[in-house]
Design an enzyme around this catalytic site. Structure first.
Site, PDB file in Angstrom:
ATOM      1  N   SER A  70      -0.204   4.266   2.767  1.00 14.64           N
ATOM      2  CA  SER A  70       0.005   4.223   4.218  1.00 14.64           C
ATOM      3  C   SER A  70       1.464   3.860   4.477  1.00 14.64           C
ATOM      4  O   SER A  70       2.202   3.543   3.545  1.00 14.64           O
ATOM      5  CB  SER A  70      -0.945   3.212   4.877  1.00 14.64           C
ATOM      6  N   ASP A 130       0.823  -1.213   0.000  1.00 11.84           N
ATOM      7  CA  ASP A 130       0.000   0.000   0.000  1.00 11.84           C
ATOM      8  C   ASP A 130       0.858   1.266   0.000  1.00 11.84           C
ATOM      9  O   ASP A 130       1.490   1.582   1.009  1.00 11.84           O
ATOM     10  CB  ASP A 130      -0.897  -0.032   1.243  1.00 11.84           C
ATOM     11  N   TYR A 188      -8.077   3.008   8.026  1.00 11.60           N
ATOM     12  CA  TYR A 188      -8.037   2.864   6.568  1.00 11.60           C
ATOM     13  C   TYR A 188      -9.404   3.247   6.008  1.00 11.60           C
ATOM     14  O   TYR A 188     -10.380   3.342   6.751  1.00 11.60           O
ATOM     15  CB  TYR A 188      -7.678   1.429   6.167  1.00 11.60           C
ATOM     16  N   ASP A 203      -1.956   5.815  -5.043  1.00 10.28           N
ATOM     17  CA  ASP A 203      -2.277   4.890  -3.965  1.00 10.28           C
ATOM     18  C   ASP A 203      -2.621   3.495  -4.487  1.00 10.28           C
ATOM     19  O   ASP A 203      -3.715   3.268  -4.997  1.00 10.28           O
ATOM     20  CB  ASP A 203      -3.453   5.450  -3.156  1.00 10.28           C
ATOM     21  N   ASN A 259       2.610   2.041   7.695  1.00  9.54           N
ATOM     22  CA  ASN A 259       2.867   1.010   8.707  1.00  9.54           C
ATOM     23  C   ASN A 259       2.791  -0.399   8.126  1.00  9.54           C
ATOM     24  O   ASN A 259       2.008  -0.670   7.224  1.00  9.54           O
ATOM     25  CB  ASN A 259       1.859   1.106   9.849  1.00  9.54           C
ATOM     26  N   TRP A 292       1.717  -4.132   9.398  1.00  8.01           N
ATOM     27  CA  TRP A 292       1.037  -4.871  10.463  1.00  8.01           C
ATOM     28  C   TRP A 292       0.546  -6.203   9.910  1.00  8.01           C
ATOM     29  O   TRP A 292       0.328  -6.341   8.707  1.00  8.01           O
ATOM     30  CB  TRP A 292      -0.134  -4.081  11.060  1.00  8.01           C
ATOM     31  N   THR A 350      -5.903   1.768  -3.065  1.00  7.64           N
ATOM     32  CA  THR A 350      -7.253   2.207  -3.428  1.00  7.64           C
ATOM     33  C   THR A 350      -7.613   1.593  -4.772  1.00  7.64           C
ATOM     34  O   THR A 350      -6.936   1.837  -5.764  1.00  7.64           O
ATOM     35  CB  THR A 350      -7.330   3.745  -3.509  1.00  7.64           C
TER      36      THR A 350
END
Length: 397
Positions: A100, A97, A140, A281, A102, A104, A284
């Protein structure tokens, strides 16, 4: 001769290990629709709000899985691939992505069904795991979750990143995560928007001098085909034709760039006459348009809104729909109808929806804000250059 065979075999094996496919499957929204559940439209830009409302204004390739949602509205195609975390390494499918920052993954700390239905990371099973107990919240456009930060060895595209900070999910309340085919998200935007000030994977690669060039690039396949690819430290010249056209990043937060113009069938709309901004992005699925322009654009396309708020067109007329184009740093990037129209089937009937949706983000420096999601990125190979803070686009093969 034997040594040559061994060398060639090792080289072939190494190449294979550095290429992890991005698969494409039915999307979350598609699966819910087939069960008769129509999720309300959720603005993909919601994940950007924490930033916009705050006080802050070697090489390797991963083959990505192309998860297609041709029936969903908005279409929920996503591109994800395998990484490994821990010692011994455990494999996870993550959404790559650029919207963003991070990393996880689902973890054993989380007991909601959205977590337990996926591969979960268990820190007790890795000898290299450590944590300071810091917790973070990750919003998100399609949902949000809570996580605790930990450190462990992460391998992406054959590149080993020691002591990478990542989130171990502790609560995932949204139904959309339950339907997701991936186990987590790997953010590739700038560190300035990282929750918990966690250093992104790309930044650790750069700090440890793991890349021959501080850039990465995406090729997103079309029409539910496989072969999508994420490359680190290099561009794959077999995935595009012609030259790469570069444009500067206008804000080192997301991969944000400027737009000079927007045309419908080669006619300039004037919407960006004073300039527009766009976030590039990969997370998206759609192209999003500033809400104040959407009605005009849909009239230009000839789309009608249905009871669910989706814009539909006559499937027999899709070949006659207009081409739309964005001008970026003086270069026109065209999107034919095949790029922005999604076809799906329900109860034996064919439907055609326009994969362009509104966003309500505030203007940036009084310039309307677009999101260039997968609708755009399937047509154009994209390169993200951290050394020069620029994005490049070339016509995808």
């Amino acid at each position: 001769m034997k040594w040559l065979i061994v060398v060639l075999a090792c080289a072939a094996l190494s190449e294979g290990l550095n290429r992890v496919p991005l698969k494409r499957f039915k999307s979350m929204r598609e699966e819910l629709r087939e069960k008769g559940i129509h999720l309300p439209y959720s603005d993909p830009a919601l994940k950007y709000l924490p930033y916009h409302t705050s006080t802050f204004a070697s090489s390797g390739s991963a083959l990505i899985n192309n998860y297609a949602d041709r029936t969903a509205s908005p279409p929920q195609s996503s591109y994800f691939g395998a990484i490994s975390i821990g010692t011994p390494p455990k494999s996870f499918q993550v959404l790559f992505d650029t919207g963003s920052s991070n990393l996880w993954v689902d973890s054993s700390y989380c007991s909601t069904q959205a977590c337990t239905s996926h591969t979960q990371y268990n820190p007790q099973r890795s000898s290299t795991y450590s944590s300071n107990g810091q917790t973070i919240y990750l919003p998100y456009g399609f949902g949000s979750l809570y996580a605790v930060l930990g450190y462990d060895t992460v391998v992406v595209a054959g590149i080993t990143v020691p002591r990478q900070v990542f989130g171990l999910s502790t609560r995932e309340p949204k139904q959309t995560f339950l339907s997701a085919k991936f186990d987590g998200i790997l953010g590739l935007a700038y560190p300035s928007i990282s929750s918990g000030q966690a250093t992104p994977v790309m930044d650790n690669m750069m700090q440890d001098n793991l890349l021959q060039a501080n850039l990465f690039a995406f090729y997103l396949s079309r029409n539910e085909e496989q072969g999508s690819e994420l490359s680190f430290g290099e561009v794959d010249q077999s995935k595009y034709q012609g030259q790469i056209y570069w444009t500067p990043v206008t804000a080192e937060t997301y991969w944000q760039i400027g737009i000079d113009g927007f045309q419908v069938n080669n006619k300039e709309t004037g919407w960006c006459s004073q300039g527009c901004q766009a976030i590039v992005d990969t997370g998206t699925p759609s192209l999003t348009c500033p809400h104040q322009f959407l009605g005009y654009l849909m009239r230009g396309i000839g789309a009608q809104q249905n009871q669910y708020g989706e814009y539909m067109v006559d499937c027999s007329e899709t070949q006659n729909l207009p081409t739309i184009s964005l001008t970026i740093s003086g270069v026109d990037f065209a999107l034919p109808p095949s790029a922005y129209i999604s076809v799906y089937y329900q109860n034996g009937y064919q439907f055609c929806t326009v994969n362009i949706y509104p966003t309500y983000l505030p203007p940036q420096n009084r310039q309307p804000l677009w999101i260039l999601g997968d609708v755009f990125l399937r047509e154009y190979y994209s390169v993200y250059d951290r050394s020069n803070n620029r994005v490049g686009f070339a016509t995808a093969v």
